[in-house]
Design a protein around this motif. Structure first.
Motif, PDB file in Angstrom:
ATOM      1  N   SER A   4       0.855  -1.179   0.000  1.00 39.11           N
ATOM      2  CA  SER A   4       0.000   0.000   0.000  1.00 39.11           C
ATOM      3  C   SER A   4       0.890   1.228   0.000  1.00 39.11           C
ATOM      4  O   SER A   4       1.766   1.371   0.846  1.00 39.11           O
ATOM      5  CB  SER A   4      -0.906  -0.005   1.234  1.00 39.11           C
ATOM      6  OG  SER A   4      -1.598   1.209   1.350  1.00 39.11           O
ATOM      7  N   SER A   7       1.005   4.477   3.258  1.00 41.68           N
ATOM      8  CA  SER A   7       1.952   4.680   4.345  1.00 41.68           C
ATOM      9  C   SER A   7       3.241   5.314   3.849  1.00 41.68           C
ATOM     10  O   SER A   7       3.877   6.094   4.561  1.00 41.68           O
ATOM     11  CB  SER A   7       2.250   3.353   5.050  1.00 41.68           C
ATOM     12  OG  SER A   7       2.790   2.417   4.143  1.00 41.68           O
ATOM     13  N   LYS A 133      -1.414   0.696  10.843  1.00 40.91           N
ATOM     14  CA  LYS A 133      -2.780   0.354  10.437  1.00 40.91           C
ATOM     15  C   LYS A 133      -2.789  -0.385   9.108  1.00 40.91           C
ATOM     16  O   LYS A 133      -3.501  -1.387   8.943  1.00 40.91           O
ATOM     17  CB  LYS A 133      -3.620   1.626  10.353  1.00 40.91           C
ATOM     18  CG  LYS A 133      -5.098   1.384  10.047  1.00 40.91           C
ATOM     19  CD  LYS A 133      -5.873   2.693  10.028  1.00 40.91           C
ATOM     20  CE  LYS A 133      -7.341   2.456   9.700  1.00 40.91           C
ATOM     21  NZ  LYS A 133      -8.111   3.734   9.670  1.00 40.91           N
ATOM     22  N   GLU A 134      -1.992   0.098   8.141  1.00 42.02           N
ATOM     23  CA  GLU A 134      -1.926  -0.545   6.833  1.00 42.02           C
ATOM     24  C   GLU A 134      -1.325  -1.952   6.948  1.00 42.02           C
ATOM     25  O   GLU A 134      -1.807  -2.890   6.313  1.00 42.02           O
ATOM     26  CB  GLU A 134      -1.087   0.299   5.865  1.00 42.02           C
ATOM     27  CG  GLU A 134      -1.703   1.631   5.498  1.00 42.02           C
ATOM     28  CD  GLU A 134      -3.035   1.471   4.780  1.00 42.02           C
ATOM     29  OE1 GLU A 134      -3.109   0.653   3.837  1.00 42.02           O
ATOM     30  OE2 GLU A 134      -4.007   2.140   5.161  1.00 42.02           O
ATOM     31  N   ASN A 136      -1.323  -3.837   9.586  1.00 45.61           N
ATOM     32  CA  ASN A 136      -2.244  -4.674  10.362  1.00 45.61           C
ATOM     33  C   ASN A 136      -3.316  -5.288   9.468  1.00 45.61           C
ATOM     34  O   ASN A 136      -3.788  -6.402   9.710  1.00 45.61           O
ATOM     35  CB  ASN A 136      -2.889  -3.838  11.465  1.00 45.61           C
ATOM     36  CG  ASN A 136      -3.508  -4.698  12.544  1.00 45.61           C
ATOM     37  OD1 ASN A 136      -2.923  -5.683  12.993  1.00 45.61           O
ATOM     38  ND2 ASN A 136      -4.710  -4.343  12.968  1.00 45.61           N
ATOM     39  N   LYS A 137      -3.707  -4.562   8.404  1.00 43.93           N
ATOM     40  CA  LYS A 137      -4.697  -5.096   7.462  1.00 43.93           C
ATOM     41  C   LYS A 137      -4.130  -6.293   6.690  1.00 43.93           C
ATOM     42  O   LYS A 137      -4.877  -7.179   6.281  1.00 43.93           O
ATOM     43  CB  LYS A 137      -5.114  -4.009   6.471  1.00 43.93           C
ATOM     44  CG  LYS A 137      -5.885  -2.848   7.076  1.00 43.93           C
ATOM     45  CD  LYS A 137      -6.173  -1.811   5.998  1.00 43.93           C
ATOM     46  CE  LYS A 137      -6.907  -0.600   6.561  1.00 43.93           C
ATOM     47  NZ  LYS A 137      -7.132   0.438   5.521  1.00 43.93           N
ATOM     48  N   LEU A 138      -2.819  -6.291   6.494  1.00 44.79           N
ATOM     49  CA  LEU A 138      -2.191  -7.299   5.650  1.00 44.79           C
ATOM     50  C   LEU A 138      -1.752  -8.545   6.400  1.00 44.79           C
ATOM     51  O   LEU A 138      -1.599  -9.602   5.809  1.00 44.79           O
ATOM     52  CB  LEU A 138      -0.956  -6.689   4.952  1.00 44.79           C
ATOM     53  CG  LEU A 138      -1.213  -5.469   4.066  1.00 44.79           C
ATOM     54  CD1 LEU A 138       0.108  -4.881   3.604  1.00 44.79           C
ATOM     55  CD2 LEU A 138      -2.063  -5.852   2.865  1.00 44.79           C
ATOM     56  N   ARG A 139      -1.535  -8.418   7.703  1.00 49.70           N
ATOM     57  CA  ARG A 139      -0.917  -9.534   8.419  1.00 49.70           C
ATOM     58  C   ARG A 139      -1.889 -10.650   8.786  1.00 49.70           C
ATOM     59  O   ARG A 139      -1.473 -11.722   9.240  1.00 49.70           O
ATOM     60  CB  ARG A 139      -0.216  -9.025   9.673  1.00 49.70           C
ATOM     61  CG  ARG A 139      -1.137  -8.539  10.779  1.00 49.70           C
ATOM     62  CD  ARG A 139      -0.348  -7.967  11.940  1.00 49.70           C
ATOM     63  NE  ARG A 139      -1.212  -7.534  13.027  1.00 49.70           N
ATOM     64  CZ  ARG A 139      -1.596  -8.307  14.040  1.00 49.70           C
ATOM     65  NH1 ARG A 139      -1.168  -9.556  14.098  1.00 49.70           N
ATOM     66  NH2 ARG A 139      -2.391  -7.847  14.976  1.00 49.70           N
ATOM     67  N   SER A 140      -3.171 -10.414   8.615  1.00 48.79           N
ATOM     68  CA  SER A 140      -4.188 -11.428   8.886  1.00 48.79           C
ATOM     69  C   SER A 140      -4.097 -11.887  10.348  1.00 48.79           C
ATOM     70  O   SER A 140      -4.081 -11.069  11.249  1.00 48.79           O
ATOM     71  CB  SER A 140      -4.018 -12.610   7.921  1.00 48.79           C
ATOM     72  OG  SER A 140      -5.055 -13.538   8.063  1.00 48.79           O
ATOM     73  N   THR A 156       6.010  -3.012   2.708  1.00 47.48           N
ATOM     74  CA  THR A 156       4.949  -3.040   3.720  1.00 47.48           C
ATOM     75  C   THR A 156       5.494  -2.900   5.131  1.00 47.48           C
ATOM     76  O   THR A 156       4.841  -2.333   5.995  1.00 47.48           O
ATOM     77  CB  THR A 156       4.149  -4.350   3.635  1.00 47.48           C
ATOM     78  OG1 THR A 156       5.035  -5.464   3.815  1.00 47.48           O
ATOM     79  CG2 THR A 156       3.438  -4.486   2.310  1.00 47.48           C
TER      80      THR A 156
END
Length: 311
Positions: A4, A7, A133-134, A136-140, A156
């Protein structure tokens, strides 16, 4: 993990503004720690530019010279970023720190420094929150460290590490500056710069390690390998998967090569059909695997000596 840019752009804007204010504060207050922090922010700004350039380059379409694309450009520029953090960020800060510990200077009015530190904490903290935050969305469901180690997209987590180092550095400078100003301990300014440099070198080593692994051709994980073996060996015409080799060409593209032992009664058409079937099933199962090269095991040369099938 898809990258993303949000960030990265947030960090770029924050670091550019903070670098200017830190240098101004360091000039007026004669603070080595603040100058070191300014250098840190300049390096971070350059890092965001390099990351964005690496992302842009990695998305170029394949051509005759690069048939598998330019995905590893991102890994190259991520490694360069880690070197910059080590050399320009950590190295300059440590040099400044040692010089001001050996020959401490009486700091000027700390008002500028406190004002800049306050603004920097706000900007860097906001950038860190966006990056966290970004990510955290990716780490599942993975832990933070597991997600960093398993991520194939350094952009990331690189910004996350940079912003974390920046916030830690600001806290170190603020504490040392307050104690040094209150108790007139002049060498604490140099000590703060030295500690900031050590933090940056520690972060750069972690980033260099992860980027190097990807640049050198890191492959798919053990669980994915196990499942691909099951897919191959469940095929009606396959006897055994002899070799499996893989490498990440980019965060979203994997190159996979399989050497398979097929049943000896198969002719060329039968092997071709089996290869197409296995290839399609692997690609349907894993969208990241864009390139699948399948070759029959060497014993098949007895059936057709010149046969080598690449799909």
């Amino acid at each position: 993990m898809a990258s993303s840019n949000k960030s990265i752009y947030a960090a770029l804007a924050a670091n550019l503004l903070i670098a200017l204010t830190k240098f101004m504060a360091g000039f007026f207050s004669n603070s080595a720690a603040m100058v070191a922090e300014g250098v840190h922010s300049v390096v971070d700004t350059a890092n965001q530019v390099l990351l964005l350039f690496g992302l842009h380059q990695s998305r170029k379409k394949p051509d005759a010279k690069h048939p598998f694309g330019y995905g590893k450009e991102l890994y190259f520029y991520s490694f360069i970023v880690s070197i910059l953090i080590f050399g320009l960020g950590g190295g300059v800060s440590i040099y400044q720190g040692i010089a001001h510990i050996i020959t401490p200077e009486v700091p000027g009015n700390p008002t500028w420094n406190y004002a800049v530190l306050g603004m920097s904490v706000i900007f860097e903290g906001s950038s860190l929150l966006i990056a966290a935050k970004e990510f955290n969305k990716l780490r599942s469901e993975l832990s933070w460290w597991q997600a960093i180690v398993k991520s194939k997209d350094p952009s990331t987590f690189l910004v996350l590490f940079e912003d974390s180092a920046a916030v830690i550095g600001l806290v170190i400078v603020a504490v040392c500056m307050f104690i040094g100003h209150t108790y007139h301990i002049n060498y604490l300014d140099g000590l703060a710069s030295l500690l900031v440099g050590l933090v940056l070198i520690f972060v750069s080593i972690i980033l260099a390690r992860e980027s190097r692994s990807l640049l050198m051709g890191e492959g798919i994980g053990a669980s994915t390998k196990k499942h691909i073996i099951e897919i191959v060996e469940q095929d009606q015409d396959a006897l055994k998967l002899m070799h499996l080799m893989s490498t990440y060409q980019s965060p979203t593209e994997v190159l996979l090569m399989l050497i398979i032992s097929f049943k000896s009664n198969l002719d060329t058409a039968g092997i071709n059909n089996a290869i197409i079937r296995i290839r399609n099933r692997v690609k349907d199962e894993y969208s990241l695997i864009h390139f699948v090269i399948i070759q029959p095991d060497t014993f098949m040369e007895k059936v057709s000596p010149n046969m080598q099938l690449y799909v």
